[in-house]
Design an enzyme around this catalytic site. Structure first.
Site, PDB file in Angstrom:
ATOM      1  N   HIS A   1      94.843 -66.068 -97.623  1.00 40.44           N
ATOM      2  CA  HIS A   1      95.979 -66.378 -96.744  1.00 40.44           C
ATOM      3  C   HIS A   1      96.781 -65.110 -96.474  1.00 40.44           C
ATOM      4  O   HIS A   1      97.132 -64.389 -97.410  1.00 40.44           O
ATOM      5  CB  HIS A   1      96.859 -67.416 -97.442  1.00 40.44           C
ATOM      6  CG  HIS A   1      97.800 -68.113 -96.524  1.00 40.44           C
ATOM      7  ND1 HIS A   1      98.769 -67.453 -95.817  1.00 40.44           N
ATOM      8  CD2 HIS A   1      97.916 -69.418 -96.178  1.00 40.44           C
ATOM      9  CE1 HIS A   1      99.450 -68.322 -95.084  1.00 40.44           C
ATOM     10  NE2 HIS A   1      98.945 -69.522 -95.294  1.00 40.44           N
TER      11      HIS A   1
ATOM     12  N   SER B   1     104.797 -69.771 -96.406  1.00 46.79           N
ATOM     13  CA  SER B   1     104.072 -70.662 -95.493  1.00 46.79           C
ATOM     14  C   SER B   1     103.724 -70.012 -94.154  1.00 46.79           C
ATOM     15  O   SER B   1     104.493 -69.243 -93.586  1.00 46.79           O
ATOM     16  CB  SER B   1     104.929 -71.888 -95.222  1.00 46.79           C
ATOM     17  OG  SER B   1     104.393 -72.604 -94.153  1.00 46.79           O
TER      18      SER B   1
ATOM     19  N   GLY C   1      91.476 -87.314-110.245  1.00 48.88           N
ATOM     20  CA  GLY C   1      92.383 -86.572-109.387  1.00 48.88           C
ATOM     21  C   GLY C   1      93.389 -87.521-108.765  1.00 48.88           C
ATOM     22  O   GLY C   1      93.039 -88.616-108.315  1.00 48.88           O
TER      23      GLY C   1
ATOM     24  N   GLU D   1      89.883 -81.117-101.252  1.00 48.56           N
ATOM     25  CA  GLU D   1      89.444 -79.720-101.342  1.00 48.56           C
ATOM     26  C   GLU D   1      88.190 -79.573-102.210  1.00 48.56           C
ATOM     27  O   GLU D   1      87.467 -78.579-102.118  1.00 48.56           O
ATOM     28  CB  GLU D   1      90.597 -78.847-101.872  1.00 48.56           C
ATOM     29  CG  GLU D   1      90.341 -77.363-101.688  1.00 48.56           C
ATOM     30  CD  GLU D   1      91.515 -76.471-102.038  1.00 48.56           C
ATOM     31  OE1 GLU D   1      92.668 -76.959-102.090  1.00 48.56           O
ATOM     32  OE2 GLU D   1      91.283 -75.265-102.264  1.00 48.56           O
TER      33      GLU D   1
ATOM     34  N   GLY E   1      95.938 -86.073-106.642  1.00 48.61           N
ATOM     35  CA  GLY E   1      96.623 -85.334-105.576  1.00 48.61           C
ATOM     36  C   GLY E   1      96.542 -86.177-104.311  1.00 48.61           C
ATOM     37  O   GLY E   1      96.332 -87.393-104.364  1.00 48.61           O
ATOM     38  N   LEU E   2      96.678 -85.522-103.169  1.00 43.33           N
ATOM     39  CA  LEU E   2      96.684 -86.311-101.934  1.00 43.33           C
ATOM     40  C   LEU E   2      95.355 -87.028-101.734  1.00 43.33           C
ATOM     41  O   LEU E   2      95.320 -88.200-101.360  1.00 43.33           O
ATOM     42  CB  LEU E   2      97.018 -85.425-100.745  1.00 43.33           C
ATOM     43  CG  LEU E   2      98.503 -85.055-100.701  1.00 43.33           C
ATOM     44  CD1 LEU E   2      98.798 -84.086 -99.572  1.00 43.33           C
ATOM     45  CD2 LEU E   2      99.373 -86.302-100.553  1.00 43.33           C
ATOM     46  N   ALA E   3      94.247 -86.354-102.002  1.00 43.60           N
ATOM     47  CA  ALA E   3      92.946 -87.007-101.778  1.00 43.60           C
ATOM     48  C   ALA E   3      92.723 -88.122-102.799  1.00 43.60           C
ATOM     49  O   ALA E   3      92.375 -89.251-102.445  1.00 43.60           O
ATOM     50  CB  ALA E   3      91.821 -85.969-101.861  1.00 43.60           C
ATOM     51  N   GLY E   4      92.941 -87.824-104.072  1.00 41.44           N
ATOM     52  CA  GLY E   4      92.676 -88.809-105.124  1.00 41.44           C
ATOM     53  C   GLY E   4      93.708 -89.925-105.144  1.00 41.44           C
ATOM     54  O   GLY E   4      93.358 -91.106-105.250  1.00 41.44           O
TER      55      GLY E   4
ATOM     56  N   ARG F   1      93.947 -67.435 -90.128  1.00 39.79           N
ATOM     57  CA  ARG F   1      94.204 -66.752 -91.399  1.00 39.79           C
ATOM     58  C   ARG F   1      93.219 -65.646 -91.725  1.00 39.79           C
ATOM     59  O   ARG F   1      93.610 -64.579 -92.188  1.00 39.79           O
ATOM     60  CB  ARG F   1      94.174 -67.793 -92.524  1.00 39.79           C
ATOM     61  CG  ARG F   1      95.305 -68.736 -92.399  1.00 39.79           C
ATOM     62  CD  ARG F   1      95.238 -69.846 -93.381  1.00 39.79           C
ATOM     63  NE  ARG F   1      96.422 -70.681 -93.179  1.00 39.79           N
ATOM     64  CZ  ARG F   1      96.708 -71.749 -93.891  1.00 39.79           C
ATOM     65  NH1 ARG F   1      95.897 -72.141 -94.856  1.00 39.79           N
ATOM     66  NH2 ARG F   1      97.798 -72.438 -93.652  1.00 39.79           N
TER      67      ARG F   1
HETATM   68  C1  LIG Z   1     100.929 -72.927-102.016  1.00 37.50           C
HETATM   69  C2  LIG Z   1     100.059 -73.788-101.148  1.00 37.50           C
HETATM   70  C3  LIG Z   1     100.555 -74.293 -99.952  1.00 37.50           C
HETATM   71  C4  LIG Z   1      99.758 -75.097 -99.138  1.00 37.50           C
HETATM   72  N1  LIG Z   1     100.268 -75.567 -97.965  1.00 37.50           N
HETATM   73  C5  LIG Z   1      99.499 -76.365 -97.181  1.00 37.50           C
HETATM   74  C6  LIG Z   1     100.018 -76.917 -95.976  1.00 37.50           C
HETATM   75  O1  LIG Z   1     101.164 -76.691 -95.601  1.00 37.50           O
HETATM   76  N2  LIG Z   1      99.202 -77.705 -95.236  1.00 37.50           N
HETATM   77  C7  LIG Z   1      97.913 -77.998 -95.606  1.00 37.50           C
HETATM   78  O2  LIG Z   1      97.235 -78.734 -94.899  1.00 37.50           O
HETATM   79  N3  LIG Z   1      97.424 -77.494 -96.761  1.00 37.50           N
HETATM   80  C8  LIG Z   1      98.171 -76.699 -97.549  1.00 37.50           C
HETATM   81  N4  LIG Z   1      97.639 -76.201 -98.714  1.00 37.50           N
HETATM   82  C9  LIG Z   1      96.337 -76.674 -99.186  1.00 37.50           C
HETATM   83  C10 LIG Z   1      96.497 -78.069 -99.777  1.00 37.50           C
HETATM   84  O3  LIG Z   1      97.725 -78.167-100.452  1.00 37.50           O
HETATM   85  C11 LIG Z   1      95.379 -78.428-100.757  1.00 37.50           C
HETATM   86  O4  LIG Z   1      94.145 -78.111-100.206  1.00 37.50           O
HETATM   87  C12 LIG Z   1      95.413 -79.910-101.053  1.00 37.50           C
HETATM   88  O5  LIG Z   1      96.705 -80.340-101.419  1.00 37.50           O
HETATM   89  C13 LIG Z   1      94.404 -80.277-102.130  1.00 37.50           C
HETATM   90  O6  LIG Z   1      94.548 -81.646-102.408  1.00 37.50           O
HETATM   91  P1  LIG Z   1      93.530 -82.379-103.362  1.00 37.50           P
HETATM   92  O7  LIG Z   1      94.001 -83.784-103.473  1.00 37.50           O
HETATM   93  O8  LIG Z   1      92.148 -82.147-102.882  1.00 37.50           O
HETATM   94  O9  LIG Z   1      93.651 -81.631-104.771  1.00 37.50           O
HETATM   95  P2  LIG Z   1      94.927 -81.375-105.740  1.00 37.50           P
HETATM   96  O10 LIG Z   1      96.227 -81.697-105.115  1.00 37.50           O
HETATM   97  O11 LIG Z   1      94.725 -80.003-106.297  1.00 37.50           O
HETATM   98  O12 LIG Z   1      94.727 -82.418-106.881  1.00 37.50           O
HETATM   99  C14 LIG Z   1      93.726 -82.275-107.851  1.00 37.50           C
HETATM  100  C15 LIG Z   1      93.859 -83.418-108.829  1.00 37.50           C
HETATM  101  O13 LIG Z   1      92.721 -83.417-109.673  1.00 37.50           O
HETATM  102  C16 LIG Z   1      93.120 -83.476-111.025  1.00 37.50           C
HETATM  103  N5  LIG Z   1      92.091 -82.801-111.815  1.00 37.50           N
HETATM  104  C17 LIG Z   1      91.485 -81.606-111.557  1.00 37.50           C
HETATM  105  N6  LIG Z   1      90.532 -81.367-112.480  1.00 37.50           N
HETATM  106  C18 LIG Z   1      90.522 -82.425-113.307  1.00 37.50           C
HETATM  107  C19 LIG Z   1      89.754 -82.769-114.444  1.00 37.50           C
HETATM  108  N7  LIG Z   1      88.753 -81.990-114.882  1.00 37.50           N
HETATM  109  N8  LIG Z   1      90.057 -83.913-115.080  1.00 37.50           N
HETATM  110  C20 LIG Z   1      91.048 -84.747-114.650  1.00 37.50           C
HETATM  111  N9  LIG Z   1      91.784 -84.473-113.553  1.00 37.50           N
HETATM  112  C21 LIG Z   1      91.522 -83.332-112.903  1.00 37.50           C
HETATM  113  C22 LIG Z   1      94.488 -82.846-111.085  1.00 37.50           C
HETATM  114  O14 LIG Z   1      95.163 -83.314-112.207  1.00 37.50           O
HETATM  115  C23 LIG Z   1      95.063 -83.337-109.751  1.00 37.50           C
HETATM  116  O15 LIG Z   1      95.587 -84.635-109.927  1.00 37.50           O
HETATM  117  C24 LIG Z   1      98.433 -75.378 -99.523  1.00 37.50           C
HETATM  118  C25 LIG Z   1      97.931 -74.866-100.708  1.00 37.50           C
HETATM  119  C26 LIG Z   1      98.728 -74.055-101.506  1.00 37.50           C
HETATM  120  C27 LIG Z   1      98.123 -73.441-102.721  1.00 37.50           C
END
Ligand SMILES: Cc1cc2nc3c(=O)[nH]c(=O)nc-3n(C[C@H](O)[C@H](O)[C@H](O)COP(=O)(O)OP(=O)(O)OC[C@H]3O[C@@H](n4cnc5c(N)ncnc54)[C@H](O)[C@@H]3O)c2cc1C
Length: 639
Positions: free
Chosen positions: A268, A286, A42, A427, A44-47, A332
């Protein structure tokens, strides 16, 4: 119960736990760090944050994502903002208040120690991101600006217009790229983790599929971090990106990682309503819009007049009426149920009747169109492009939609799952939001986990565990590679008559109808039977065209949907067993006379951590009791 769920919460006063814990954790000698490989799935922000931070420390990091670039992780979609207890507004905020709001917002179903740490780290996140150059909105005097989000009476949400996630992700991505350039981090885009490899009880690697060539590979490591996002797409229609999926965490569950509170799903309140069967995605408007927009429906049923023709006296601003102290910024879960209630009464608006108005007329009159444009311009434009209605002139129409999953893999205070060495962040874990996440707190959690928690706790794990050298020639890697290849072969061999998408859509409808905004025993039993039946049909009749030796998106989707079909069942089982209502989990049998969620603290103040028991066997329920030493369990009221 068979698992020993030790949350490893440090002793001592709440406000000192994390500091004390950091001192007590073991450190890896700087010269030894590069001898340890850490896999982060991953970006995303966490990874992305976790991978960059660990590489900066000197670990050898391998980071995986299924998109073509880490910049496309779903985090990029986050619009509204990120919370932090900076108290720039001098409106009474503090770390303790953010902690309290988050515990209360989650309806007292999260761990005090984790949530306090989250609130504490929120202030560091803002400093880190500002130093990276994230362009947060600023006040005239130069201080960072804030707005309000649901469930809070202070203004603590930092934002970059309606693109906060994108800007934060660009920060994390640049940090990641810097490490790639330095040579300590290898990025594997378009690579999907399809299984976890556990050797001698410890996570030692993953098996992946190259999504362009179809090649199955193994990667070995001393520790694995899953940061793979949420599983809201079980519902088919959600605000999540199409690719968001549960495969990594689901397959880890089947290797021994407990799955916590799977039924806790956030719906939401402010999404663009569904407009037809052809749709495969829903769009979020939002929550920040509720700072200035007022939510209402006509007082009488089936009122089809143009909303601008409906006089004030014939409108019901139902959130302001029911929850005067929080008004349109009610959390929410509460705002969503209130919208459903008025629509169920026949007062919903739009063609389907499944919609309520979000009206900016008052705000435009008070502040002027220019201010509203500055605050929400890109959101208004997005709404207009999708609906062909101009929200500066006509109220927006919104309706609740699946948005976020509070459930996820169970983790202890160190964010380690029930498999030694397997850590889970963002998440994908269950840790901080209880039964309902407050707005703007997911970005905060992902970045707290990534930049600040995991670099410390993974180090402690590596320093505390002596591990023999393992590489991908180990028989366990070979065995799991063969299982992954066999599953792919099976999916292609069925050659049935129905598309993967049709199964996904049907699953989503079952989940939404019976395990969505409100749930009851009979409905959940019906859903259980339907999902089991659908899963059987899937394995007999799905049609996956193409081959496994090429880019094959139908095959990718088939694998993900096959996991959703299993996870959906676990969500229903969890919802059935939790007979109380709490947060977003509304059991119709458990409500107050005025229709609010009625918790049962005596019987359900625990985390439900489900353990995989084998094919065809019922999952085993393990309970982590939740102790509240610093806050008083009270009825959650926003009236
Ligand atoms: C439309 C929308 C608006 C939002 N707005 C807000 C906000 O304003 N404020 C807030 O706090 N939160 C908000 N959220 C929630 C927030 O965006 C998410 O909870 C958060 O960004 C999740 O981050 P993450 O790093 O955990 O996962 P993600 O950003 O989903 O990243 C997941 C990563 O894992 C990788 N991955 C997944 N499965 C696999 C696999 N099997 N093999 C290899 N790679 C894989 C993907 O490629 C990706 O890089 C919003 C959510 C949505 C849907």
């Amino acid at each position: 119960m068979t698992l020993q769920l030790d949350a490893r919460i440090p002793t001592g006063p709440l406000a000192q736990k994390w500091d004390k814990h950091r001192f007590e954790m073991k450190l890896v000698n700087p010269a030894n760090k590069r001898k340890n490989t850490v896999i982060v799935v991953g970006s995303g922000l966490a990874g992305g944050a976790g991978a960059a931070a660990m590489s900066e420390l000197g670990y050898n990091v391998k980071c995986f994502c299924f998109q073509d670039s880490p910049r496309r992780a779903h985090s990029i979609a986050a619009q509204g903002g990120i919370n932090a207890a900076k108290n720039y507004q001098n409106d009474g905020d503090s770390v303790y208040r953010l902690f309290y709001d988050t515990i209360k917002g989650g309806d007292f179903r999260s761990r005090e120690a984790n949530v306090y740490r989250l609130a504490e780290l929120s202030v560091n996140i803002i400093d880190q991101c500002v130093a990276q150059g994230v362009p947060f909105a600023r006040e005239y005097g130069g201080l960072l600006a804030n707005r309000s989000f649901g469930g809070a009476q202070v203004s603590r949400t930092f934002y970059a217009r309606g693109q906060t996630g994108q800007q934060l992700l660009l920060g994390a991505y640049q940090a990641l790229e810097r490490q790639i350039k330095r040579g300590g981090l290898t990025m594997y885009p378009r690579t999907e983790m399809l299984d976890l490899v556990v050797i001698d009880g410890k996570a030692r690697g993953i098996v992946t599929r190259n999504l362009v060539t179809g090649k199955i590979d193994s990667h070995a490591a001393e520790a694995v971090v899953l940061a793979t996002g949420g599983y809201g797409n079980v519902f088919f229609l959600s605000t999540n990106a199409q690719g968001s999926n549960a495969t990594a965490i689901w397959r880890a569950y089947k290797r021994g990682a407990a799955f916590a509170n799977p039924c806790f799903t956030q719906i939401h309140p402010t999404c663009i309503p569904v407009s037809g069967e052809y749709q495969s995605k829903l769009t979020l408007m939002s929550e920040s819009l509720r700072n200035d927009g007022r939510v209402w429906v006509p007082r009488v049923t089936a009122d089809k007049r143009d909303p601008r023709q409906i006089p004030e006296s014939e409108r019901d601003y139902f959130l302001e009426r029911k929850y005067p102290s929080f008004g349109n910024l009610a959390p929410r879960d509460i705002a969503s149920r209130a919208a459903k209630e008025v629509c169920d009464e026949g007062r919903g608006v739009g063609e389907t009747g499944l919609g309520v108005y979000l009206d900016f007329a008052d705000a435009i009159k008070r502040l002027g169109r220019g201010v509203i444009y500055e605050r929400y311009g890109n959101l208004f434009e997005m709404y207009q492009r999708i609906t062909d209605e101009n929200p500066y002139e006509v109220p927006m129409r919104i309706y609740p939609a699946v948005h976020y999953t509070m459930g996820g893999l169970w983790v202890d205070y160190n964010l380690m799952s029930t498999i030694a060495g397997l850590h889970v962040t963002g998440e994908a874990n269950f840790s901080d939001h209880g039964a309902n996440r407050l707005g703007a707190s997911a970005l905060m959690q992902g970045l707290a986990d990534g930049y600040f928690v995991i670099p410390n706790t993974v180090g402690d794990y590596l320093a505390s565990n002596r591990m023999g050298k393992v590489d991908t020639s180990h028989p366990e890697f070979k065995a799991i590679e063969a299982q992954v290849a066999e599953r792919t072969r099976q999916l292609l061999a069925i050659d049935g008559t129905r598309t993967v998408m049709s199964f996904h859509r049907e699953l989503g409808k079952i989940m939404w109808d019976y395990c969505g905004m409100s749930r009851n025993e009979a409905g959940l039993e019906t859903a259980l039977a339907k999902v089991r039946d659908l899963r059987q049909q899937f394995w007999n009749d799905v049609n996956v065209p193409g081959s496994d030796a090429e880019l094959n998106q139908a095959l990718e989707k088939a694998g993900r949907v096959s996991d959703f079909l299993e996870l959906g069942e676990l969500m229903i089982i969890d919802a059935l067993h939790r007979k109380e209502s709490c947060g977003a989990h509304f059991r119709e049998e458990s409500q107050t006379p005025d229709g609010e969620a009625l918790r049962d603290d005596e019987n359900f103040a625990y985390v439900a951590a489900w353990e995989y028991a084998g094919e065809g066997k019922a999952p085993i329920l393990n309970k982590e009791p939740l102790g509240f030493e610093n806050v008083k369990l009270s009825r959650r009221s926003y009236r």
